[in-house]
Design an enzyme around this catalytic site. Structure first.
Site, short mmCIF file in Angstrom:
data_model
loop_
_atom_site.label_atom_id
_atom_site.label_comp_id
_atom_site.label_asym_id
_atom_site.label_seq_id
_atom_site.Cartn_x
_atom_site.Cartn_y
_atom_site.Cartn_z
N PHE A 1 -13.26 -4.82 0.67
CA PHE A 1 -14.42 -3.88 0.07
C PHE A 1 -15.30 -4.51 0.71
O PHE A 1 -16.59 -4.34 0.23
CB PHE A 1 -14.30 -4.60 -1.44
CG PHE A 1 -13.30 -3.81 -2.79
CD1 PHE A 1 -12.48 -2.95 -2.00
CD2 PHE A 1 -13.69 -3.84 -3.63
CE1 PHE A 1 -11.44 -2.48 -2.73
CE2 PHE A 1 -12.48 -3.53 -4.65
CZ PHE A 1 -11.58 -2.60 -4.33
N PRO A 2 -15.67 -3.93 2.01
CA PRO A 2 -16.79 -4.29 2.90
C PRO A 2 -17.84 -3.34 2.70
O PRO A 2 -19.29 -3.66 2.65
CB PRO A 2 -16.23 -4.11 4.25
CG PRO A 2 -15.22 -3.40 4.25
CD PRO A 2 -14.33 -3.80 2.93
N LEU A 3 -17.55 -2.26 1.88
CA LEU A 3 -18.36 -1.01 1.55
C LEU A 3 -18.20 -0.92 0.03
O LEU A 3 -18.78 0.05 -0.67
CB LEU A 3 -18.15 0.09 2.10
CG LEU A 3 -18.16 0.24 3.37
CD1 LEU A 3 -17.68 1.53 3.95
CD2 LEU A 3 -19.92 -0.04 4.16
N GLY A 4 -17.97 -2.08 -0.73
CA GLY A 4 -17.84 -2.26 -2.25
C GLY A 4 -16.93 -1.17 -2.69
O GLY A 4 -17.41 -0.45 -3.80
N TYR B 1 0.81 -1.18 -0.07
CA TYR B 1 -0.22 -0.05 0.08
C TYR B 1 0.94 1.22 -0.05
O TYR B 1 1.45 1.57 0.84
CB TYR B 1 -0.86 0.03 1.34
CG TYR B 1 -2.06 -0.85 1.33
CD1 TYR B 1 -2.33 -1.92 0.15
CD2 TYR B 1 -2.56 -1.27 2.47
CE1 TYR B 1 -3.26 -2.73 0.18
CE2 TYR B 1 -3.77 -2.37 2.60
CZ TYR B 1 -4.07 -3.14 1.54
OH TYR B 1 -4.76 -4.12 1.78
N GLY C 1 -23.40 -2.83 -10.46
CA GLY C 1 -24.21 -4.00 -10.81
C GLY C 1 -25.38 -4.33 -9.83
O GLY C 1 -26.15 -5.24 -9.64
#
Length: 291
Positions: free
Chosen positions: A204-207, A59, A220
């Protein structure tokens, strides 16, 4: 809904943690914030009770780990640091698996230096390198564990077959796969983790932010799914993002979301999701959603 979980039966953490990817710039490359802003955000997370911080050597690269050490070293006794190795970066959104034993050893040693620690609590193989036998990759991590340089071993982005193969070599303490209320491709992997008591850290728990943005935002997802999440949120006076995080916490006791943000306001909002208690009706509504 338990608020804590013991990773590998010994690292007790609050289930809602903090991920550091958003401390870096677009494509996880370069800085997003000034060092002072990043340090302040990390200290705020810990002040608000976060005991699990998820990061990776790539990161930035290097930036997130260096900020963690700058902000939090010497580390509180109850703080669990999870980092990752096994990927080389050549530019924004460019990722190259590097699982040769000498690569993994060098990456772990570099993370130890950046984090200013003698042992990493949870070291996760960021990607399985298809060019190297999995047993060799895990064997290297097991050697590092025996040397006291890492305490526990995890996996990132694995199929059920890969997890089962890994289990023939060692018992991972954690698995980190993409998973959220509208993205459940890793449901079988989560099921195996729940069966075995392995921590499951959904990335990506919140997309990637889309689930926090309201109706129709998820890629989607369609307006219907987003609107359903918003209706649940409205019943609780909450945000869509808080509902998405609360659903994860309700989904399984082994799920440990580590949402990332570069904003103090959003950090406070995310952490407040731990106090959101979904009703049976809420859960049925959210369980029925599909991407």
């Amino acid at each position: 809904m338990g608020r804590t979980f013991e990773i590998a039966g010994e690292l007790r953490v609050r289930r809602l943690g903090y991920g550091t990817a958003q401390l870096t710039g677009p494509g996880y490359w370069g800085p997003r914030l000034t060092s002072g802003e990043g340090v302040a955000l990390l200290r705020l997370a810990v002040d608000r009770g976060v005991t699990l911080i998820d990061t990776a050597d790539n990161y930035g690269p290097d930036i997130a780990e260096e900020l963690i050490a700058q902000a939090l070293h010497p580390y509180p006794g109850d703080l669990v640091l999870a980092t990752k190795g096994g990927v080389i970066r050549t530019g924004p959104d460019e990722w190259h698996p590097a699982g040769r034993p000498e690569d993994l050893r060098a990456m772990c040693e570099a993370s130890l230096r950046r984090l200013r620690t003698d042992a990493i609590d949870l070291y996760q193989l960021h990607r399985i390198d298809p060019a190297v036998p999995l047993a060799d990759q895990l064997g290297t991590l097991a050697e590092l564990r025996e040397e006291g340089k890492i305490r526990h071993i995890g996996l990132d982005t694995v199929t059920l077959d890969q997890l089962d193969e890994a289990l023939t070599v060692l018992r991972p303490a954690s698995v980190q796969n993409r998973f959220n209320v509208l993205d459940r491709e890793s449901e079988p992997v989560l099921g195996r983790c729940e069966e075995l008591g392995i921590a499951f850290l959904p990335w990506f728990p919140l997309g990637n932010g889309s689930l926090a943005a309201g109706a129709g935002a998820g890629a989607g997802s369609g307006a219907g799914a987003g609107a359903a999440i918003e209706r649940v949120a409205a019943r609780h006076g909450a945000t869509s993002g808080q509902v998405a995080l609360a659903w994860l916490l309700h989904r399984s006791p082994v799920v440990l979301p580590t949402p990332g943000t570069g904003s103090a306001v959003h950090l406070e909002e995310n952490l407040a999701a731990a106090d959101l208690v979904l009703t049976d009706e809420d859960t049925r509504t959210l369980d029925a959603l599909t991407s």
